[in-house]
Every structure is written in structure tokens, then in C-alpha cells.
Design a protein around this motif. Structure first.
Motif, PDB file in Angstrom:
ATOM      1  N   LEU A 150      58.520  42.614  27.582  1.00  0.00           N
ATOM      2  CA  LEU A 150      57.838  41.362  27.272  1.00  0.00           C
ATOM      3  C   LEU A 150      56.732  41.581  26.241  1.00  0.00           C
ATOM      4  CD1 LEU A 150      57.491  38.332  27.944  1.00  0.00           C
ATOM      5  CD2 LEU A 150      55.897  39.011  29.755  1.00  0.00           C
ATOM      6  N   ALA A 151      56.161  42.779  26.213  1.00  0.00           N
ATOM      7  CA  ALA A 151      55.089  43.066  25.258  1.00  0.00           C
ATOM      8  C   ALA A 151      55.578  42.962  23.824  1.00  0.00           C
ATOM      9  CB  ALA A 151      54.512  44.456  25.517  1.00  0.00           C
ATOM     10  N   GLY A 152      56.855  43.282  23.592  1.00  0.00           N
ATOM     11  CA  GLY A 152      57.398  43.210  22.243  1.00  0.00           C
ATOM     12  C   GLY A 152      57.757  41.812  21.817  1.00  0.00           C
ATOM     13  N   THR A 153      58.189  40.995  22.754  1.00  0.00           N
ATOM     14  CA  THR A 153      58.620  39.637  22.422  1.00  0.00           C
ATOM     15  C   THR A 153      57.507  38.607  22.561  1.00  0.00           C
ATOM     16  OG1 THR A 153      59.378  39.309  24.699  1.00  0.00           O
ATOM     17  CG2 THR A 153      60.986  40.159  23.102  1.00  0.00           C
ATOM     18  N   ASP A 154      56.586  38.840  23.499  1.00  0.00           N
ATOM     19  CA  ASP A 154      55.506  37.887  23.752  1.00  0.00           C
ATOM     20  C   ASP A 154      54.257  38.657  24.174  1.00  0.00           C
ATOM     21  OD1 ASP A 154      53.859  35.779  24.355  1.00  0.00           O
ATOM     22  OD2 ASP A 154      55.049  35.033  26.047  1.00  0.00           O
ATOM     23  N   PRO A 155      53.536  39.248  23.208  1.00  0.00           N
ATOM     24  CA  PRO A 155      52.370  40.065  23.546  1.00  0.00           C
ATOM     25  C   PRO A 155      51.317  39.307  24.357  1.00  0.00           C
ATOM     26  CG  PRO A 155      52.989  40.362  21.248  1.00  0.00           C
ATOM     27  CD  PRO A 155      53.798  39.213  21.754  1.00  0.00           C
ATOM     28  N   VAL A 156      51.044  38.074  23.972  1.00  0.00           N
ATOM     29  CA  VAL A 156      50.042  37.294  24.695  1.00  0.00           C
ATOM     30  C   VAL A 156      50.505  37.024  26.125  1.00  0.00           C
ATOM     31  CG1 VAL A 156      48.790  35.112  24.789  1.00  0.00           C
ATOM     32  CG2 VAL A 156      49.158  36.251  22.586  1.00  0.00           C
ATOM     33  N   GLY A 157      51.767  36.665  26.264  1.00  0.00           N
ATOM     34  CA  GLY A 157      52.310  36.420  27.597  1.00  0.00           C
ATOM     35  C   GLY A 157      52.292  37.667  28.457  1.00  0.00           C
ATOM     36  N   TYR A 158      52.528  38.825  27.817  1.00  0.00           N
ATOM     37  CA  TYR A 158      52.508  40.085  28.559  1.00  0.00           C
ATOM     38  C   TYR A 158      51.110  40.377  29.085  1.00  0.00           C
ATOM     39  CZ  TYR A 158      52.756  45.086  29.555  1.00  0.00           C
ATOM     40  OH  TYR A 158      52.672  46.315  30.165  1.00  0.00           O
ATOM     41  N   VAL A 159      50.089  40.170  28.236  1.00  0.00           N
ATOM     42  CA  VAL A 159      48.708  40.417  28.665  1.00  0.00           C
ATOM     43  C   VAL A 159      48.336  39.479  29.808  1.00  0.00           C
ATOM     44  CG1 VAL A 159      46.297  40.286  27.942  1.00  0.00           C
ATOM     45  CG2 VAL A 159      47.999  41.334  26.440  1.00  0.00           C
ATOM     46  N   ARG A 160      48.740  38.222  29.700  1.00  0.00           N
ATOM     47  CA  ARG A 160      48.457  37.265  30.776  1.00  0.00           C
ATOM     48  C   ARG A 160      49.127  37.687  32.069  1.00  0.00           C
ATOM     49  NH1 ARG A 160      49.860  31.292  29.585  1.00  0.00           N
ATOM     50  NH2 ARG A 160      49.075  31.214  31.708  1.00  0.00           N
ATOM     51  N   ALA A 161      50.391  38.084  31.982  1.00  0.00           N
ATOM     52  CA  ALA A 161      51.121  38.489  33.179  1.00  0.00           C
ATOM     53  C   ALA A 161      50.528  39.754  33.787  1.00  0.00           C
ATOM     54  CB  ALA A 161      52.597  38.703  32.841  1.00  0.00           C
TER      55      ALA A 161
END
Length: 417
Positions: free
Chosen positions: A370-381
Motif C-alpha cells: 500500500l505504501a507504493g500505491t497510496d503513501p498517504v493511505g499507508y501512513v494513515r493505516a
């Protein structure tokens, strides 16, 4: 115990509040309030979206939980819906992804006239139940009272309330159970008279004498959902209550330091807790009562009891002089049976980590991809997982027991697993 906790100058009445002395799920992470908001949405749907929708917090401390819920629904402060808070990602029952009516077993939300249903913020009624004076900075939208109101339609929450309902302690002597007496100034203990018939009946039913064979029929209500009660009887006893901002674990073992009459078989007579919970359930017209506490079950009662004290983040002897907390773990199966007798509905008893996971808080790390496709979403998760980790730790808060008692609503709808 009653005087030390709730009398003039008592621990819960005076001072800045319990958060300065120990840490509960409410203080540990805003994710706890987020999960309860999701549960509230389920209860709201099961009740047909009543107006008003009550949320009553019993043993509210300084109102921290209701203040968080109020902000989340937009009643006070800046609105922050559960799926947008950054604490727990959106789920299938969040405001961003409404649950289909068919799955909830409800009729369509919109009235036949086509008039839009009032929002949750417009319908919710927040009530804190606490003996302390109302905090000065509490949002005005939160009602403050010393008694549980009658006619509740909605959700009643009791987070670490029952452990502070005063009780008597007994020790098993040669001639039977006798009360343990205590000097309120020094904490020195002595053995008193034989327990009353009512207390003896409770002990016989719910707290086997040392060496007695435990009963296998610990869930007298035929519709009970047991959940993970085996691990609850083990990990719930070790459940932590560290101080706010502290790494100390508390309530890890009974008595600190050792007091006289240990190793003879001690019991905390939970009859007063049963009565308190039954009274709380009785105040609900329709809805759900939820008690969250560290506790034990009949087949695994602690031989020497759990009575202890806390002050300024440290476990201390349980001296009932008003300077610190005096607490004991809860016989949750006994409490559950008392509530079920009033509600005449099946109850659910599970450990906190399971209850929170069903509400979208599992504490699992997001996939690295997920960090590669959605960095912001990864940090939130990742932040969400960290916030939930303490709440779901089986050796700590995650080992607390959740007792969920529906009143006038189907168990499956209100506490879907």
C-alpha cells in the motif's frame, strides 16, 4: 470503600480525575471512542433511528468519552466522522459507506412522506453519570447527573465502572466465609463475623470455596454468546490499568504488598455489582448496555482475590482513606446473569480485542504494498494500527471483558459478530 471513593473528599469526587492515576481504554486511544461510535450506529439502526437517541456513560470520569463522541458526530467541536479521523479506516458500517437496510433487517430509512430523517447529530443526547462536579470545560451539549436517568433509548456504556462499585471482602475460615474488616486509616485487616445469608448465597453460587470443584454451568442464560471466554478468564485477570502517559502496568496481581489472611482463600462479594448492573439495565427502555471491565469467570476465580489500590500511576496497598483508588476485578458472569434476568434477552460476553475487531479496530499492520500505491493511505493505516495496538493487546486492555446486554432489540442486530 464507598466512603473512600465517593464520600466527601473521596477519590472519584475530589481532585482532577482518575486519568491522573491510571489509564483506561478511553484514555489510551481515540480509537476506542471511534469503535463505540460504530456500535452506536448499529444500535441506532436496530432501534429505527429514534429521536432522541441516548448515549449514557456511567462512571464518566471527567466526560472524556462523551466529549470524543460529541466531536465525532459533530455535536461539539470540529466534526470528524469515523472514516475520516485517521484513527480507523472507513468500514462497511461507517457514515461514508452506509449499511444496506436488508442486511440490518430494517425498513427503509426515509419516512413514507419523503421527508429526510434528522441526522445523528440532531438526534443524539449525551449524558454523563458521575458523582464528581461537572468539569468547567465540558461541552454544554453533554448533560451531567449523579444518577442514571430512566427511559433510555439507545446505548448505555460503563467503562471500568463496575470495578469501583463498593463491595465486601470475605476470607474462608474453618467455619465458613467471614468478612474481612479494615482500618480505613492504616489498611490493617482483621477477620470479622460470618457473612450474611444473602452474601453466603452469592458466594455459594458464584465463588466456589477453596478446593471446591468448579461448576460447568456458568452461563445460565440459554442464549448467551460466549465468545473467547476461555482466554478472557486468563488474560482478563492480567488486564492493565497504567497511569495516563505511563508505561507501568497495573492490576497485574492482587494485593500489593501482601496483606494478612492471604492464601486462605479470599473472595470479593460481587452482589452489589450485580445489583448496580441490574439497576442500570432496568433504566433502558430499548437499546444496548455495554460494560467494559477487567474480570474473571467462575471456573477461574483468583484464589486470593484481586483487591488493590492505585495512586499516581502506581499500584499501592488498598487503604480506603480516600487518597487513592480502591478496586477489585469483576465477576463478569455473575453481573451478566443479573442483567439478563432484568432484560430477558440473551447477552454477549467476549474479550475486548474480539469486540473491537468486529467494529473495525484490529490493530493489524497494513500491507507494505500500500505504501507504493497510496503513501498517504499507508501512513494513515499505520497510525491506526498503532493506536489500536494497546487496546487489543491480550495481556493488557485487550483482555478486558465486554458484556453486551440488549434490551428490546435482537442480539444479532445490535452486536453482530
Amino acid at each position: 470503600m464507598a466512603s473512600a471513593l465517593y464520600g466527601p473528599g473521596g477519590f472519584f469526587v475530589a481532585g482532577s480525575g482518575p486519568a491522573d492515576h491510571f489509564r483506561t481504554s478511553v484514555h489510551a486511544s481515540p480509537a476506542f471512542a471511534t469503535a463505540l461510535l460504530r456500535l452506536l450506529e448499529q444500535v441506532d439502526a436496530a432501534l429505527g433511528h429514534p429521536d432522541p437517541l441516548d448515549v449514557v456513560d456511567v462512571g464518566a470520569g471527567r466526560g472524556e468519552l462523551l466529549a470524543s463522541i460529541g466531536v465525532a458526530v459533530g455535536v461539539s467541536g470540529e466534526p470528524a466522522h469515523s472514516g475520516q479521523s485517521g484513527l480507523i479506516p472507513p468500514w462497511s458500517g461507517s457514515p461514508e459507506t452506509p449499511t444496506p437496510m436488508a442486511s440490518a433487517g430494517q425498513t427503509p430509512d426515509e419516512p413514507s412522506s419523503g421527508t429526510a430523517r434528522p441526522s445523528l447529530a440532531a438526534r443524539i443526547r449525551l449524558t454523563a453519570v458521575e458523582y464528581a462536579d461537572r468539569p468547567e470545560n465540558l461541552p454544554e451539549e453533554i448533560n451531567w447527573t449523579a444518577e442514571i436517568p430512566a427511559g433510555i433509548t439507545g446505548l448505555l456504556i460503563a467503562t471500568e465502572w463496575l470495578d469501583n462499585v463498593p463491595l465486601d471482602v470475605a476470607v474462608h475460615a474453618e467455619d465458613g466465609w467471614r468478612y474481612v474488616l479494615v482500618d480505613p486509616e492504616s489498611g490493617a485487616e482483621s477477620i470479622g463475623a460470618l457473612v450474611s445469608p444473602a452474601d453466603l448465597d452469592w458466594l455459594t453460587t458464584w465463588w466456589p470455596s477453596p478446593g471446591a470443584s468448579p461448576s460447568t454451568d456458568n452461563y445460565p442464560n440459554p442464549g448467551v454468546t460466549r465468545g473467547d471466554v476461555t482466554s478472557a478468564s486468563e488474560s482478563g485477570f492480567r488486564a492493565a490499568r497504567p497511569a495516563q502517559g505511563s508505561s507501568l502496568t497495573a492490576r497485574s496481581r492482587p494485593g500489593c504488598p501482601e496483606t494478612p489472611h492471604r492464601n486462605q482463600g479470599r473472595a470479593e462479594i460481587g452482589r452489589t455489582r450485580d445489583e448496580a448492573w441490574a439497576n442500570a439495565v432496568r433504566k433502558i427502555s430499548r437499546g444496548l448496555a455495554v460494560a467494559v471491565d477487567y474480570g474473571h469467570l467462575r471456573e477461574a476465580r483468583p484464589v486470593d482475590g484481586t483487591l488493590t489500590g492505585y495512586r499516581a500511576g502506581r499500584q499501592v496497598p488498598p487503604v480506603p482513606d480516600g487518597s487513592g483508588d480502591v478496586t477489585a476485578h469483576v465477576a463478569m458472569d455473575s453481573v451478566a446473569s443479573a442483567g439478563a434476568a432484568v432484560a430477558r434477552c440473551a447477552y454477549s460476553l467476549v474479550v475486548q480485542r474480539e469486540a473491537l475487531r468486529t467494529l473495525g479496530a484490529d490493530g493489524g499492520r497494513p500491507p507494505l504494498s500500500l505504501a507504493g500505491t497510496d503513501p498517504v493511505g499507508y501512513v494513515r493505516a499505520l497510525a491506526a494500527a498503532s493506536a489500536v495496538a494497546e487496546l487489543t493487546d491480550p495481556a493488557g486492555l485487550g483482555g478486558h471483558l465486554w458484556l453486551r446486554q440488549p434490551v428490546g432489540v435482537p442480539l444479532g442486530t445490535a452486536v453482530a459478530r
